[in-house]
Design an enzyme around this catalytic site. Sequence first.
Site, PDB file in Angstrom:
ATOM      1  N   ARG E  92       0.829  -1.215   0.000  1.00  0.00           N
ATOM      2  CA  ARG E  92       0.000   0.000   0.000  1.00  0.00           C
ATOM      3  C   ARG E  92       0.861   1.262   0.000  1.00  0.00           C
ATOM      4  O   ARG E  92       0.574   2.233  -0.702  1.00  0.00           O
ATOM      5  CB  ARG E  92      -0.915  -0.012   1.230  1.00  0.00           C
ATOM      6  CG  ARG E  92      -1.939   1.092   1.282  1.00  0.00           C
ATOM      7  CD  ARG E  92      -3.100   0.898   0.315  1.00  0.00           C
ATOM      8  NE  ARG E  92      -2.920   1.601  -0.935  1.00  0.00           N
ATOM      9  CZ  ARG E  92      -3.253   1.124  -2.117  1.00  0.00           C
ATOM     10  NH1 ARG E  92      -3.781  -0.083  -2.241  1.00  0.00           N
ATOM     11  NH2 ARG E  92      -3.045   1.832  -3.214  1.00  0.00           N
ATOM     12  N   LYS E 129       2.332  24.654  -3.731  1.00  0.00           N
ATOM     13  CA  LYS E 129       1.077  24.073  -3.233  1.00  0.00           C
ATOM     14  C   LYS E 129       1.139  22.542  -3.247  1.00  0.00           C
ATOM     15  O   LYS E 129       0.377  21.875  -3.951  1.00  0.00           O
ATOM     16  CB  LYS E 129      -0.091  24.599  -4.069  1.00  0.00           C
ATOM     17  CG  LYS E 129      -0.251  26.113  -3.949  1.00  0.00           C
ATOM     18  CD  LYS E 129      -1.427  26.666  -4.738  1.00  0.00           C
ATOM     19  CE  LYS E 129      -1.514  28.184  -4.534  1.00  0.00           C
ATOM     20  NZ  LYS E 129      -2.623  28.802  -5.264  1.00  0.00           N
ATOM     21  N   LYS E 161       4.922  39.023  -2.762  1.00  0.00           N
ATOM     22  CA  LYS E 161       3.524  38.836  -3.141  1.00  0.00           C
ATOM     23  C   LYS E 161       2.691  40.025  -2.652  1.00  0.00           C
ATOM     24  O   LYS E 161       3.198  40.948  -1.997  1.00  0.00           O
ATOM     25  CB  LYS E 161       3.000  37.521  -2.578  1.00  0.00           C
ATOM     26  CG  LYS E 161       3.894  36.322  -2.943  1.00  0.00           C
ATOM     27  CD  LYS E 161       3.207  34.992  -2.758  1.00  0.00           C
ATOM     28  CE  LYS E 161       2.473  34.602  -4.033  1.00  0.00           C
ATOM     29  NZ  LYS E 161       1.890  33.263  -3.953  1.00  0.00           N
ATOM     30  N   GLU E 191       5.024  39.805  -7.646  1.00  0.00           N
ATOM     31  CA  GLU E 191       3.646  39.627  -8.113  1.00  0.00           C
ATOM     32  C   GLU E 191       3.059  41.017  -8.366  1.00  0.00           C
ATOM     33  O   GLU E 191       3.091  41.869  -7.473  1.00  0.00           O
ATOM     34  CB  GLU E 191       2.871  38.899  -7.007  1.00  0.00           C
ATOM     35  CG  GLU E 191       1.434  38.601  -7.348  1.00  0.00           C
ATOM     36  CD  GLU E 191       0.707  37.971  -6.163  1.00  0.00           C
ATOM     37  OE1 GLU E 191       1.267  37.039  -5.517  1.00  0.00           O
ATOM     38  OE2 GLU E 191      -0.406  38.419  -5.854  1.00  0.00           O
ATOM     39  N   ASP E 212      -0.638  37.736 -11.727  1.00  0.00           N
ATOM     40  CA  ASP E 212      -1.414  36.763 -10.988  1.00  0.00           C
ATOM     41  C   ASP E 212      -2.897  37.061 -11.079  1.00  0.00           C
ATOM     42  O   ASP E 212      -3.341  38.189 -10.857  1.00  0.00           O
ATOM     43  CB  ASP E 212      -0.964  36.793  -9.515  1.00  0.00           C
ATOM     44  CG  ASP E 212      -1.544  35.632  -8.727  1.00  0.00           C
ATOM     45  OD1 ASP E 212      -1.575  34.503  -9.264  1.00  0.00           O
ATOM     46  OD2 ASP E 212      -1.979  35.864  -7.586  1.00  0.00           O
TER      47      ASP E 212
END
Lengths: 279, 279, 279, 279, 279, 279
Positions: E92, E129, E161, E191, E212
């Site tokens: 597994r 992510k 960002k 960004e 973005d």
Amino acid sequence: MISVDDSTLKAFLEEDVGSGDVTSMIVEPCIIDACIVCKEGAVIAGIEEVSRIFRLVNCNVTYSVADGSEVKAHTTIMRINGDARSILAVERTVLNLMMRLSGIATYTRRLVSMVKSVNPSVMVAATRKTAPGLRILDKKAVVLGGGYMHRLGLYDMVLIKDNHITLIGSVKDAIRRARSIHGSKYTIEVEVKNLQQAIEAVLEGADTIMLDNLSSSETEQIIKELRSRGLRERVKVEVSGRIDESNIMEYARLDVDYISVGKITHSVRAVDMSLEVND
Amino acid sequence: MISVDDSTLKAFLEEDVGSGDVTSMIVEPCIIDACIVCKEGAVIAGIEEVSRIFRLVNCNVTYSVADGSEVKAHTTIMRINGDARSILAVERTVLNLMMRLSGIATYTRRLVSMVKSVNPSVMVAATRKTAPGLRILDKKAVVLGGGYMHRLGLYDMVLIKDNHITLIGSVKDAIRRARSIHGSKYTIEVEVKNLQQAIEAVLEGADTIMLDNLSSSETEQIIKELRSRGLRERVKVEVSGRIDESNIMEYARLDVDYISVGKITHSVRAVDMSLEVND
Amino acid sequence: MISVDDSTLKAFLEEDVGSGDVTSMIVEPCIIDACIVCKEGAVIAGIEEVSRIFRLVNCNVTYSVADGSEVKAHTTIMRINGDARSILAVERTVLNLMMRLSGIATYTRRLVSMVKSVNPSVMVAATRKTAPGLRILDKKAVVLGGGYMHRLGLYDMVLIKDNHITLIGSVKDAIRRARSIHGSKYTIEVEVKNLQQAIEAVLEGADTIMLDNLSSSETEQIIKELRSRGLRERVKVEVSGRIDESNIMEYARLDVDYISVGKITHSVRAVDMSLEVND
Amino acid sequence: MISVDDSTLKAFLEEDVGSGDVTSMIVEPCIIDACIVCKEGAVIAGIEEVSRIFRLVNCNVTYSVADGSEVKAHTTIMRINGDARSILAVERTVLNLMMRLSGIATYTRRLVSMVKSVNPSVMVAATRKTAPGLRILDKKAVVLGGGYMHRLGLYDMVLIKDNHITLIGSVKDAIRRARSIHGSKYTIEVEVKNLQQAIEAVLEGADTIMLDNLSSSETEQIIKELRSRGLRERVKVEVSGRIDESNIMEYARLDVDYISVGKITHSVRAVDMSLEVND
Amino acid sequence: MISVDDSTLKAFLEEDVGSGDVTSMIVEPCIIDACIVCKEGAVIAGIEEVSRIFRLVNCNVTYSVADGSEVKAHTTIMRINGDARSILAVERTVLNLMMRLSGIATYTRRLVSMVKSVNPSVMVAATRKTAPGLRILDKKAVVLGGGYMHRLGLYDMVLIKDNHITLIGSVKDAIRRARSIHGSKYTIEVEVKNLQQAIEAVLEGADTIMLDNLSSSETEQIIKELRSRGLRERVKVEVSGRIDESNIMEYARLDVDYISVGKITHSVRAVDMSLEVND
Amino acid sequence: MISVDDSTLKAFLEEDVGSGDVTSMIVEPCIIDACIVCKEGAVIAGIEEVSRIFRLVNCNVTYSVADGSEVKAHTTIMRINGDARSILAVERTVLNLMMRLSGIATYTRRLVSMVKSVNPSVMVAATRKTAPGLRILDKKAVVLGGGYMHRLGLYDMVLIKDNHITLIGSVKDAIRRARSIHGSKYTIEVEVKNLQQAIEAVLEGADTIMLDNLSSSETEQIIKELRSRGLRERVKVEVSGRIDESNIMEYARLDVDYISVGKITHSVRAVDMSLEVND
């Protein structure tokens, strides 16, 4: 037998691969068979380390010959099965390692055969003149070639050389200081330049004397004198100093125990090998 | 110029000294002057690294010659002032390093002189056939000898060799894949075996072609054909494959850019040097 | 399953090889096939550890049977391919390990079969009477034989024995002290000598009682009394004390949960095995 | 006599105690007297090591008998005075050690007595079939039982076995290779299968021959032949191979020097002992 | 290529196996052959890690395809030989790993193919992510799929960002602060939300700008403006924000360098695979 | 409810932050308020773990919704107050975690609602097809979504699958072996392929049967037959095998206890969330 650990082998790989093998990346992912071929007659060394490197990159290895084997030209040394990009990425590192170590083993074996042909009890010894970082591997290759490893470093025996004697004043004082500091913990060898120093060393209880940079006739003369005084039996005798295949036979026929040859490790001729991908 | 950092130099020292130099311990503490003498004519390399090693053990160093200098036999390279036991403990390590690196620089200089005598625009290049762990130092010695460093590792240029071409199918596809993956980030060199592959490589935009393991007449023929088709101007040409002092002149007179010589680093003949304690 | 780590296996090797196998050195370097053969019917244990030892010395291993398998006389357990000198150097160590562990597994399986034939719910358990340094491997062999591992050491459960009771004064106080110090963190087992102690232990909430060194009829009597008082259901019952193949059936038919047998690990009969080199 | 160092004894303790003896913790701090009692007639071994373990946990030990003593059932071996919790925590480890080592000494003594009763000059020898990690202790127990230690590991003598002879080709070549590599540094023993190999071994100068896995009559025949040829005087003779108490007398009456018995160490029957706390 | 070390792989195993696989225990010990089969067309990733897991439990592995290969449905990926209980115990874990990583590689390859079909110079990039604990493995799968790894963590480049800009006040100040703190040690990406910020970023010397969450037409407009002002040439342009297979072609045809797609790693569709035991 | 411990959460952070967040460093020290907003309708999971991560970096958290809550698009999940650089440094890690876990809970809730609408007694179960390292968190998210956790690992129940049956020979023998080894310690579930195996499993006393990879009509047929023979009442019935939202209603209307869905954890669609800094 002794060897380096995996972190050393990984460091060898990283030196070449760095941030990535930008050429092997262009090969489509595939599993291939490859082999390492020795292109000339040689004594092979480095199989253990090369196998371990291939396993570090997830390749399977099968052996055709063993470390220390004498092979003819065009002999397959080992077969490798694994990801093409991994095999190509480690190719140069494994060849560099095995070509050097086999070069050491091959030259050692050649000298050993020459010496043993006239005097089977004489051993050919390596020195500490190895490539920085490769001491253990170079020494192991000497042993695989049939030679004597001699000391691995400054830590495992006392070897009193000319510079030590100059600083301390005499052979006698140097040996006495070594005994007073170390007792009988270490073997004591002393480099001597002439008969008088040789006698002094033996009388002070040196385990080995090294006759360094003397001609074979000077060497012969000193050993004969020691023998006639009943001193030869009390020490091992090592000769050294610019000895190589051109003049080793002059020393081989003498009453010596070790002939040490710096060239074995300081001026290695690499054995020609290649990694071939099987179609 | 590039070099290794201190941790590498310390590791070289530790390899030899280990748990301690049991011989130098017998010398009374004292400050001495010593020098490194080159016993034969040579091009010197390793002065920077050897100086740093001496400083790591708190010795002062004064230079007599600079890295890359050509010296006669019996030239003093540097003078060292410091604790006798420190100097003796690092003696072997610094000599091993400088004897190897000077061997590389000396042989490189010899080949460069031969080549330049007939064709000043041709460069003698090193390969990646260096001793494991010594890549940067070996390459630096080549440069000090007047040679071309070539790639430091698998990470700094694309060099498509026979095994890559076998796996990909053709020179053309190999170059196209390299361009599609890397764009123009890396120089692309291609090993070719014959005229057809050479033409293919040039037409696909290879920056350099390597004519590997060809005789000098085959090499000449291929380059002439490329010249006649107007393709020679569009690439650099490197020749390689078992070239050494015995046959380099055959290639030196050709219309090539680089002659690469594995022997420079894979089969180093160490230069004879010694460390002498001044009375 | 649990096992020891590589450093333990290397220590086993070093114990035998020490400064080098001076006999295998006389064999010419070569690659051989060898196999380990079990000379008598047995349950095999130690395959995992032996395989790892062979891989530590760069040999390839292929398995013929698995740990815990029951084999007939003259069964090949595994095949090894590698350097003759490496295989011969580790031969004795791997045989010593596998012969002992298989002896433990074989004897355990024999007792388990005897017991299960009359009372399938009874388990045969090992004790801590293992060879110093081999606890984990001995216990693993018990499990491969079908036995119950019981505690690995003094750290994983409370087992109050006669000496503890003597020092504390009573079974009751011993259990209370254990609960006050450890809460319900550990299982509590109590060695009891008679019915009264057994009742005391159950009433104080012992998880298991050990009836030690009692005859099977005494044991039966105590358990019947516990059952008649509704106490048997509240504890596990372990019997122990000089039980072996000669008398285990007397206990197997009783209303017990575990029969523990020191002999399984303290008096191991090694299984006969050999390493054979294939011509 | 040789023994293991304290770090090994501590490792034995740690294996059992791990993160702590959770049972002995429940005993109030107090100083007690305890003793180790041997429950059956035996030859005792392990007193030195067990005493050192007790001292490692700060207990005082007084001896009642010495290592190598033969005792009757229910003899007190040693008395211990110290912290109850320390004594109980090491109880199992010291008993495991002493029960095994005394088992080895007892069985050795039994075989030695049997053999000496008919042939006082024959020695009963141990093999290298010891439990991994316990080589030195197992061998020491053999000596305490009156047996011959034989080699401690692969490093202290040359013992050419069938697998070596298979790989080298003949007894003669094997001995010659051993002499050429080691000179006279090591004793050379050769395992032989028949008269011809035995003669070959003696003529080549083997120090000892081992007649392995031969019946006593075959063995007798071979030795007689050697004696008749004047060769028996030139070697020691060792017999081995599945010899134990059931058949050792057949070999004891022969003209041999050593009878080696693997069972002494590979299939140890532990002596029954216990640690008793004095009220 | 980069990967996790063995301790991470062991932790994956322990998470599933815990105190033991209570089902595989019921299988009689035996050696089996098994294979991992891919049930659907896919790009395979995780072969290296899965092989290492199998070797950790003493199984031999032979490869049928390499990491990064594109396979058809029902292709055998690798063959495993070893103890049935070991293979079933890790089944597994290895499938979970390879199904996820192949899902990432497969989806990446699909997007890369779509994008390259209209604009070969655009790269498909992963984001951070990833599943917690799987960053390196997820990123490696992206590379095997043909994508761009982008930053491995917060430590290897500056990416300013919206939240940073909000806190600092302006794009200009943010870039200036980054330069004043880090000099040129790190690449700086910013960004931006609109043309004005884009211009500001380029003029301040950002290496890359990230457009973005803008529509493809807004994106196109901004890049055209940058181009017309001669600013486009001075930066790399990355687009991001809810881009997946449904809308990536709108961005692929634009004048951009990178299209980053969070879905590649945050919403992985596992590839269907199974481990099959060969009868 | 169960969860991972802080060391696991810290490892998640370290994976992203590594040697430091080089971007957040450019922000001036300041205390800010921020919130996590869910951009789409979802069932939220991970609040506990995300809160603990924020506290590990010294931020205060106030909750707006609880784990397991169903929220509309644009709902604020929690508010955070603390050092701006800390919040920004953990932003990606907490979002990655909560987006995945909420994706699992959301999809579980959707399936549960579908199933319960036709058959309230049927449970939707997770499998062990979780991302390596995330087993406990993935399973917890299933429970928060209203699903059944099923086994956490190989250690907590017996689940006999096709590979086990192949190796043992029959369903009957497999169950018998499990009972003989484990007694009644573990629940026993058996994967069956047809009616005969199902009957065999029930008669041997399996606690649950799993009908794997059967169509809903085959499944229905088998269960009806079991019911007609009075066997259905004696077991739980689980169905599994490529079931997802597209076909789960076919199984939901049947007489089953559990529908297990691998897709819940092996192919998670992350919920869209963001961390917003309040001006």
